[in-house]
Enzyme design. Structure first.
Site, PDB file in Angstrom:
ATOM      1  N   ASP A 163       8.871 -12.224  18.398  1.00 14.10           N
ATOM      2  CA  ASP A 163       9.363 -12.179  17.028  1.00 14.10           C
ATOM      3  C   ASP A 163       8.145 -12.142  16.096  1.00 14.10           C
ATOM      4  OD1 ASP A 163       8.411 -14.781  16.953  1.00 14.10           O
ATOM      5  OD2 ASP A 163      10.290 -15.682  16.273  1.00 14.10           O
ATOM      6  N   HIS A 164       8.396 -12.298  14.796  1.00 18.60           N
ATOM      7  CA  HIS A 164       7.301 -12.256  13.814  1.00 18.60           C
ATOM      8  C   HIS A 164       6.301 -13.402  14.034  1.00 18.60           C
ATOM      9  CE1 HIS A 164      10.540 -14.849  12.458  1.00 18.60           C
ATOM     10  NE2 HIS A 164       9.636 -15.535  11.771  1.00 18.60           N
ATOM     11  N   CYS A 191       6.959 -16.270  20.851  1.00 20.15           N
ATOM     12  CA  CYS A 191       7.454 -16.614  19.518  1.00 20.15           C
ATOM     13  C   CYS A 191       6.543 -17.711  18.975  1.00 20.15           C
ATOM     14  CB  CYS A 191       8.932 -16.988  19.528  1.00 20.15           C
ATOM     15  SG  CYS A 191       9.381 -18.471  20.445  1.00 20.15           S
ATOM     16  N   THR A 210       6.784 -20.970  19.029  1.00 14.06           N
ATOM     17  CA  THR A 210       6.603 -22.066  19.997  1.00 14.06           C
ATOM     18  C   THR A 210       6.760 -21.633  21.450  1.00 14.06           C
ATOM     19  OG1 THR A 210       8.958 -22.589  19.953  1.00 14.06           O
ATOM     20  CG2 THR A 210       7.541 -23.720  18.333  1.00 14.06           C
ATOM     21  N   GLY A 211       7.322 -20.467  21.676  1.00 17.79           N
ATOM     22  CA  GLY A 211       7.643 -19.999  23.027  1.00 17.79           C
ATOM     23  C   GLY A 211       9.002 -20.484  23.506  1.00 17.79           C
ATOM     24  N   GLY A 227      12.300 -20.726  21.831  1.00 18.56           N
ATOM     25  CA  GLY A 227      13.528 -19.967  21.560  1.00 18.56           C
ATOM     26  C   GLY A 227      13.597 -18.669  22.337  1.00 18.56           C
ATOM     27  N   HIS A 265       5.987 -21.517  42.824  1.00 13.69           N
ATOM     28  CA  HIS A 265       7.179 -22.323  43.126  1.00 13.69           C
ATOM     29  C   HIS A 265       8.457 -21.761  42.520  1.00 13.69           C
ATOM     30  CE1 HIS A 265       5.179 -26.399  44.363  1.00 13.69           C
ATOM     31  NE2 HIS A 265       4.559 -25.354  44.889  1.00 13.69           N
ATOM     32  N   ASN A 266       8.361 -21.143  41.353  1.00 10.24           N
ATOM     33  CA  ASN A 266       9.575 -20.735  40.624  1.00 10.24           C
ATOM     34  C   ASN A 266       9.827 -19.228  40.661  1.00 10.24           C
ATOM     35  OD1 ASN A 266       8.054 -22.974  38.469  1.00 10.24           O
ATOM     36  ND2 ASN A 266       9.895 -23.547  39.592  1.00 10.24           N
ATOM     37  N   ARG A 314      10.539 -23.237  51.215  1.00 13.45           N
ATOM     38  CA  ARG A 314      11.468 -24.241  50.672  1.00 13.45           C
ATOM     39  C   ARG A 314      11.872 -23.947  49.235  1.00 13.45           C
ATOM     40  NH1 ARG A 314       6.413 -26.209  50.027  1.00 13.45           N
ATOM     41  NH2 ARG A 314       5.889 -27.322  48.113  1.00 13.45           N
ATOM     42  N   HIS A 315      11.022 -23.213  48.515  1.00 14.48           N
ATOM     43  CA  HIS A 315      11.331 -22.921  47.105  1.00 14.48           C
ATOM     44  C   HIS A 315      12.514 -21.972  46.959  1.00 14.48           C
ATOM     45  CE1 HIS A 315       7.807 -25.165  46.217  1.00 14.48           C
ATOM     46  NE2 HIS A 315       7.084 -24.377  47.004  1.00 14.48           N
ATOM     47  N   ARG A 334      15.811 -23.673  46.322  1.00 16.58           N
ATOM     48  CA  ARG A 334      16.027 -24.070  44.925  1.00 16.58           C
ATOM     49  C   ARG A 334      16.405 -22.862  44.067  1.00 16.58           C
ATOM     50  NH1 ARG A 334      10.965 -27.194  46.679  1.00 16.58           N
ATOM     51  NH2 ARG A 334      11.937 -28.987  47.617  1.00 16.58           N
TER      52      ARG A 334
END
Ligand code: 5RP
Length: 149
Positions: free
Chosen positions: A8-9, A65, A67-68, A70, A98-99, A132-133, A136
């Site tokens: 965004d801006h 954005c 803060t990152g 939203g 992991h993710n 194992r990840h 999840r």
């Protein structure tokens, strides 16, 4: 690799800086905007980049954005997206290991262009550990399916 970027801006300056670094590294970039400082709504850009990644039109995404927060929440509403807000090198590495994160998000308020470029490079170069990840991640996918309308 093919990388889709959006902001965004409140994140446009950092998004443009990362875009330039990715091009310099030889990656193909899709710039989904925004392109100036006029006030816009971050979900529009989170959605555009997340859909590029979810449809396989991009290998990874970068979202920014103020803060990152939203823009990451918005991207994570798209099925198959794992968007991670990253603020240090360890997060860049482990969001992949992991993710299996497929979008890296930054807050322009907190990250310098140098840091964001470094974290993005680590993110793109780090493979997913699997093992194992995956149990999840399968549970995350099940939550998505259970909550589809
Ligand atoms: O960080 C953000 C969302 O998490 C946005 O960039 C922020 O909320 C935009 O606010 P404003 O319209 O006051 O510039």
């Amino acid at each position: 690799m093919k990388i889709s970027l959006g902001s965004d801006h409140g994140g446009v300056d950092l998004k443009n800086a990362v875009l330039q670094v990715l091009k310099d590294m030889g990656h193909e970039a899709i710039d989904r905007g925004t392109y100036d400082h006029q006030r816009v709504d971050y979900p529009d850009y989170g959605k555009a980049v997340a859909e590029d990644v979810a449809k396989g039109e991009a290998d990874f995404g970068v979202l920014v954005c103020t803060t990152g927060i939203g823009i990451s929440i918005s991207a994570n509403k798209v099925r198959g997206i794992r968007a991670a807000v990253v603020s240090n090198e360890d997060g860049a590495e482990f969001s992949r290991r992991h993710n299996n994160a497929n979008i890296i998000c930054f807050g322009q308020k907190y990250q310098t262009a140098y840091e964001a470029a470094k974290f993005t490079r680590i993110f793109l170069e780090t493979p997913y550990d699997g093992g194992r990840h995956q149990i999840r991640l399968d549970k995350i996918s099940a939550i998505e399916l259970e909550n589809e309308r």
